[in-house]
Each structure stands twice: as C-alpha cells, then as structure tokens.
Design an enzyme around this catalytic site. Sequence first.
Site, PDB file in Angstrom:
ATOM      1  N   PHE A 119       4.507   0.949  10.060  1.00 26.64           N
ATOM      2  CA  PHE A 119       3.489   1.666   9.288  1.00 26.64           C
ATOM      3  C   PHE A 119       4.126   2.818   8.496  1.00 26.64           C
ATOM      4  O   PHE A 119       5.332   2.963   8.454  1.00 26.64           O
ATOM      5  CB  PHE A 119       2.399   2.187  10.242  1.00 26.64           C
ATOM      6  CG  PHE A 119       1.248   1.228  10.441  1.00 26.64           C
ATOM      7  CD1 PHE A 119       1.381  -0.142  10.230  1.00 26.64           C
ATOM      8  CD2 PHE A 119      -0.005   1.710  10.848  1.00 26.64           C
ATOM      9  CE1 PHE A 119       0.308  -1.014  10.409  1.00 26.64           C
ATOM     10  CE2 PHE A 119      -1.084   0.853  11.029  1.00 26.64           C
ATOM     11  CZ  PHE A 119      -0.940  -0.509  10.818  1.00 26.64           C
ATOM     12  N   SER A 120       3.275   3.645   7.919  1.00 28.04           N
ATOM     13  CA  SER A 120       3.773   4.684   7.008  1.00 28.04           C
ATOM     14  C   SER A 120       4.615   5.749   7.691  1.00 28.04           C
ATOM     15  O   SER A 120       4.465   6.015   8.881  1.00 28.04           O
ATOM     16  CB  SER A 120       2.601   5.336   6.279  1.00 28.04           C
ATOM     17  OG  SER A 120       2.133   4.436   5.310  1.00 28.04           O
ATOM     18  N   ARG A 124      -0.516   8.736  13.665  1.00 29.30           N
ATOM     19  CA  ARG A 124       0.410   8.044  12.748  1.00 29.30           C
ATOM     20  C   ARG A 124       0.837   8.833  11.505  1.00 29.30           C
ATOM     21  O   ARG A 124       0.369   9.914  11.241  1.00 29.30           O
ATOM     22  CB  ARG A 124      -0.222   6.734  12.294  1.00 29.30           C
ATOM     23  CG  ARG A 124      -1.541   6.871  11.533  1.00 29.30           C
ATOM     24  CD  ARG A 124      -1.991   5.493  11.051  1.00 29.30           C
ATOM     25  NE  ARG A 124      -3.284   5.526  10.384  1.00 29.30           N
ATOM     26  CZ  ARG A 124      -4.447   5.408  11.011  1.00 29.30           C
ATOM     27  NH1 ARG A 124      -4.492   5.240  12.322  1.00 29.30           N
ATOM     28  NH2 ARG A 124      -5.573   5.441  10.322  1.00 29.30           N
ATOM     29  N   ASP A 125       1.699   8.190  10.741  1.00 29.92           N
ATOM     30  CA  ASP A 125       2.175   8.616   9.419  1.00 29.92           C
ATOM     31  C   ASP A 125       3.014   9.897   9.453  1.00 29.92           C
ATOM     32  O   ASP A 125       2.689  10.887   8.767  1.00 29.92           O
ATOM     33  CB  ASP A 125       0.986   8.763   8.441  1.00 29.92           C
ATOM     34  CG  ASP A 125       0.100   7.529   8.393  1.00 29.92           C
ATOM     35  OD1 ASP A 125       0.583   6.440   8.775  1.00 29.92           O
ATOM     36  OD2 ASP A 125      -1.073   7.638   7.992  1.00 29.92           O
ATOM     37  N   ASN A 184       0.840  -1.196   0.000  1.00 24.28           N
ATOM     38  CA  ASN A 184       0.000   0.000   0.000  1.00 24.28           C
ATOM     39  C   ASN A 184       0.875   1.246   0.000  1.00 24.28           C
ATOM     40  O   ASN A 184       1.746   1.348  -0.885  1.00 24.28           O
ATOM     41  CB  ASN A 184      -1.138  -0.035   1.034  1.00 24.28           C
ATOM     42  CG  ASN A 184      -0.797  -0.242   2.482  1.00 24.28           C
ATOM     43  OD1 ASN A 184      -0.315  -1.299   2.855  1.00 24.28           O
ATOM     44  ND2 ASN A 184      -1.053   0.727   3.325  1.00 24.28           N
ATOM     45  N   ASP A 185       0.694   2.176   0.890  1.00 27.46           N
ATOM     46  CA  ASP A 185       1.279   3.525   0.771  1.00 27.46           C
ATOM     47  C   ASP A 185       2.754   3.597   0.375  1.00 27.46           C
ATOM     48  O   ASP A 185       3.574   2.822   0.877  1.00 27.46           O
ATOM     49  CB  ASP A 185       1.205   4.252   2.116  1.00 27.46           C
ATOM     50  CG  ASP A 185      -0.124   4.119   2.815  1.00 27.46           C
ATOM     51  OD1 ASP A 185      -1.044   3.530   2.248  1.00 27.46           O
ATOM     52  OD2 ASP A 185      -0.227   4.612   3.951  1.00 27.46           O
ATOM     53  N   GLU A 230      -5.199  10.581   7.266  1.00 30.29           N
ATOM     54  CA  GLU A 230      -3.979   9.779   7.227  1.00 30.29           C
ATOM     55  C   GLU A 230      -2.943  10.465   6.330  1.00 30.29           C
ATOM     56  O   GLU A 230      -3.292  11.325   5.520  1.00 30.29           O
ATOM     57  CB  GLU A 230      -4.279   8.382   6.659  1.00 30.29           C
ATOM     58  CG  GLU A 230      -5.334   7.608   7.453  1.00 30.29           C
ATOM     59  CD  GLU A 230      -5.595   6.194   6.941  1.00 30.29           C
ATOM     60  OE1 GLU A 230      -5.569   5.267   7.759  1.00 30.29           O
ATOM     61  OE2 GLU A 230      -5.824   6.015   5.738  1.00 30.29           O
ATOM     62  N   GLN A 289       4.659   0.429   2.038  1.00 36.25           N
ATOM     63  CA  GLN A 289       3.972  -0.489   2.946  1.00 36.25           C
ATOM     64  C   GLN A 289       3.895  -1.837   2.242  1.00 36.25           C
ATOM     65  O   GLN A 289       3.377  -1.937   1.118  1.00 36.25           O
ATOM     66  CB  GLN A 289       2.559   0.032   3.253  1.00 36.25           C
ATOM     67  CG  GLN A 289       2.550   1.228   4.167  1.00 36.25           C
ATOM     68  CD  GLN A 289       2.933   0.849   5.589  1.00 36.25           C
ATOM     69  OE1 GLN A 289       2.116   0.398   6.357  1.00 36.25           O
ATOM     70  NE2 GLN A 289       4.193   1.040   5.933  1.00 36.25           N
ATOM     71  N   TRP A 325      -9.152   1.786  -0.393  1.00 30.84           N
ATOM     72  CA  TRP A 325      -9.403   0.804   0.668  1.00 30.84           C
ATOM     73  C   TRP A 325     -10.738   0.096   0.494  1.00 30.84           C
ATOM     74  O   TRP A 325     -10.971  -0.951   1.108  1.00 30.84           O
ATOM     75  CB  TRP A 325      -9.307   1.452   2.055  1.00 30.84           C
ATOM     76  CG  TRP A 325      -7.887   1.636   2.509  1.00 30.84           C
ATOM     77  CD1 TRP A 325      -7.250   2.821   2.752  1.00 30.84           C
ATOM     78  CD2 TRP A 325      -6.920   0.605   2.760  1.00 30.84           C
ATOM     79  NE1 TRP A 325      -5.948   2.588   3.135  1.00 30.84           N
ATOM     80  CE2 TRP A 325      -5.721   1.242   3.150  1.00 30.84           C
ATOM     81  CE3 TRP A 325      -6.939  -0.786   2.676  1.00 30.84           C
ATOM     82  CZ2 TRP A 325      -4.558   0.530   3.470  1.00 30.84           C
ATOM     83  CZ3 TRP A 325      -5.780  -1.495   2.997  1.00 30.84           C
ATOM     84  CH2 TRP A 325      -4.624  -0.845   3.384  1.00 30.84           C
ATOM     85  N   TRP A 329      -3.532  -7.182   2.988  1.00 30.65           N
ATOM     86  CA  TRP A 329      -2.852  -6.412   4.039  1.00 30.65           C
ATOM     87  C   TRP A 329      -2.489  -7.337   5.207  1.00 30.65           C
ATOM     88  O   TRP A 329      -3.294  -8.192   5.594  1.00 30.65           O
ATOM     89  CB  TRP A 329      -3.777  -5.277   4.501  1.00 30.65           C
ATOM     90  CG  TRP A 329      -3.095  -4.286   5.384  1.00 30.65           C
ATOM     91  CD1 TRP A 329      -2.416  -3.178   4.983  1.00 30.65           C
ATOM     92  CD2 TRP A 329      -3.015  -4.319   6.811  1.00 30.65           C
ATOM     93  NE1 TRP A 329      -1.913  -2.515   6.069  1.00 30.65           N
ATOM     94  CE2 TRP A 329      -2.261  -3.192   7.212  1.00 30.65           C
ATOM     95  CE3 TRP A 329      -3.487  -5.178   7.801  1.00 30.65           C
ATOM     96  CZ2 TRP A 329      -1.982  -2.898   8.545  1.00 30.65           C
ATOM     97  CZ3 TRP A 329      -3.202  -4.886   9.133  1.00 30.65           C
ATOM     98  CH2 TRP A 329      -2.464  -3.760   9.492  1.00 30.65           C
TER      99      TRP A 329
END
Length: 493
Positions: free
Chosen positions: A106-107, A180-181, A49-50, A232, A66, A314, A74
């Site tokens: 994570f990102s 996050r991120d 993903n990202d 996000e 990711q 998503w 995932w």
Amino acid sequence: MHIFRVLLILSFFMIHTNVQSQVQPDAKSTNENLYRPRFHFTPQQGWMNDPNGMIFLNGQYHLFFQHYPDGTVWGPMHWGHATSSDLVHWKEQPIALYPDSIGMIFSGSAVLDKNNTSGLGRGGIAPLVAIYTQHNMPGEKSGRNDFQNQSIAYSLDEGKTWTKYAENPVLKTPNLKDFRDPKVIWYEPTKKWIMSLAVANHVEFYSSPNLINWNKESEIGKNLFAHGGVWECPDLLSFKVNGQTVWVLLVSMNPGGPNSGSATQYIVGDFDGHTFKPYTTDIKWMDYGPDNYAGVTFSNVGDRNILIGWMSNWNYANVVPTEKWRSAMTVPRELSLVKQASNSNQFLLVSTPVKELKNAFVQIVSKENVIPNRIDIKDIKATHFEIILSNTYNEKLIIGYHADKKKFYIDRTNAGVSNFNPGFAAVAVAPRLSFTMNMDLSILLDKTSIELFADGGRTVMTALFFPTFPYTKWEIKSKEKIPSSFMKLYSFK
Ligand code: FRU
C-alpha cells in the site's frame, strides 16, 4: 399529426445515428487518442492510484505509485515506478515492489538515508529506503483487525532493484484496522526520522533513530477538522514564511470532500519533533476540485515542497471510461504558504504548476478551433466570466467565476460520457480566497483534465471530463472585455 411526430423523432434519430456513425469509428478505435493525457503521467497499462515514495536522486525524480498491472480496476497493489529528469516527461520503469506473504504494498514514502542510520547501506552507498503499508487481505477477510502494518525495503542502485527488510514489518498495528500510509521525513533538531501515519480519524506521529525501531510521539485530529470519511495519506511539511518556520499537515480524506468523495485538507501549525500544535481549527482544502487525492510531496528537494496528486476520486475511479489504463497524476505543483494578514495566524496553502513546466509549453495565437493546453489570464476584473469548451456533439465543459457568489465553478453536467457514475455530471464549486479587485487565472487543459489555479494558486480546482469526441471549439464569455494582451495561450510542445 401523431405520425408526423413519430416521423420527426425517427428522422432525428436517423440523423443523430448518422452523425454518430461518421465519427464513431474514429473515436472508438482511439480510446487511447481520445483519453490518454499528453502531459500528465499515466501507466502504460493497468490500474494506478496514489503517488508513493517520491524522491529526487542524482538528477532524477522518482515517482512510485499504487499499481495493479494486471487489471484496470483496483487489485493486489504493487509499487509501480517512473522517472523523470524534468518533472514533465516521465519514463515508466519496471515494477519496484511486488506483494508478498505479509501483504499487498500500500501507500508510503521513500527517503535517502544519507548517514546510513539504518545500517542497510553497503560499501559507502547510502540506501534509498521505502517505508510502506502492507495490507493483508486474508487477514481483513477473516475479520481480524491487525492486517495493516508498516514495512521497509531498500535500494542501493537508485530505485532499480529493492530488497525487503528481513524482519518486516517494522511497525505493527496496535490492532487498529486503518493504520496506514507512512510518510517519513528527517527532523534535524532531534536527529530523528518522523513518520506521519493515518489512523482512521486522526494522524499519529512516530519517531525513529534508524527507520527500523519506531516510537509513538503523539496524535492529532480526533475531534478536529473535517471528518466526513477516513483519513489517509498524511504528509508533514515545513515552510519558511518571512523567516518563521511554519508546518503544514496534509491529510487526504474519503469520502466527505467539498465537492463529494475524495479530497485533501490541510492543517497549519507548529511541530517540535514530538507534537503538532495547530494554529487554528477551521477546515481548509488544498484543492476544491473533485479530482486531486492522496497528494504528497517529494523528498530530497531541499526547501521546495513539490506535490503530485492522484487525479481521480474514489467515487468513480474504477469505472471511468479509459480502456487500457486507469488514472493519471496531476502535474507537479509547487506549494507555498502565505500569511493572510500580517498580525494573524491564518495561513493559506498556495499551489502553482512547478516552474519546470513553463518550458514545456509554446505560446500560440488565439484561434477558436484550436484548444489551448494552457490559458493564462492576468489582472482581469473579478466579474462573471465563462470559458466554454465544446464539440460537435454539443458536449460542453464550462469553467467560470460567479462574481456575486464569489465562487469559481467547473460545470461538467454535459461535458461528455458520464453514465458510469450518477454523481459525475455535476458542477464543482470553490470559494474565491483572495479579496483583491482584480484576479489572474492559469488553466491547464489536457484531453481529460482541467486544473484551475486562480489568484496565483490561492483557489485550486482539478477535475476530469470525458468527451465522446474531442472538444474542437472554445470561447470565453466575460462581462468585461478582456484585452488580448492580458491573455496568453499555449500548446504543449
Ligand atoms: C488512498 C488509499 C490509501 C491506501 C491505498 C491503497 O487512496 O486508500 O490509504 O494505502 O489507497 O491502494
């Protein structure tokens, strides 16, 4: 009569299965051929993903992402790694970061710590520092709120090997679930690192002299802008517009996008190292298509703002019909900012494929049965038009403009396989954001994706599609005849 009808239906099915069985072996044995893009990055195998930690270093563009290498859905997140010297051809590298006892990876982002502010450099080598969220699954499962924290790792060999900082995490959650991120930039006026962090329904800014100790500066967005889902992957960028420095905050949000599910909004304003002051509070989308999410920009590329997004949503990312791998990235895009009227504070974020991509295509002559990978149309009247791609199964992808509604659309209602998600077979629409009489279009077409850049990138749409069999025919329908000299077609080299 009845029997006749039954026979007719039966014979239809027979013919139909016949056709299927003629092409099926081919199509079946080549899920790879059918769906693996030609000029969009995909992992060799497994889930992606990202985009994460994108940075330019000594002639190489690094794309981390990711990644769950052991499955096509995932799962426990790693940072995969790929490099490119031209932003077109990518080479997958060994995995950069593995999950650990603190959590999954994570990102996040990466910076070159030129002045060794972190003290993690050795022997005069400036460290490459990755800043990422660690998501602790057992913590989440047990109903705690403190399972997302920010950690760092550093590399002294240009991203080949990484050492995790011994005292991770460096920024702990104040007991907030969605925390996050981290996207980090160097802010020269205060000589501090600035981290933008997504915190549920807003973005928080933190500053640090050394990438290790972080202080909260401010937050933005709680009751402003789009809130159909969780925020996000923020990114804070600056642009020079006629000598003025203008800041843009990108924020991805899922769900609640303009065409359902995931999408990225942006906010334009001033940033002074402490707070972000938006010029306006209207909702703006970077890309109206359903399939551009979590996009962020490269670090260490000077004045350029080069973005790559995750080309999925998503709503269905986990179930699209690819077999060996899941998800591709968008092509790298150059972002710029234009003022809409000379006396206003209304700015528009414009995206175009990076100039490096130009050399990757070769011009071809128009043939109905050769699908181009790039279609550029210049200076046509903004009247109704449609570009239709189709195959022998009667599957059709339609890209069009509706002059009365001033809307672009991508119609994938009958574009191919769609039974994996009830909302996939839909028409995505986007407003025309330019008011000139004529318009120009640039369309990138890969095996499973279309990227539309209209009016020099003022309206952008990215969408996936999965034909059962490759499209073999294309046509353009337009109210006004398009002179052939106004249209250029290209194939990827
Ligand atoms: C966005 C996102 C991020 C998170 C990552 C997990 O797509 O949900 O917020 O860090 O994916 O894989």
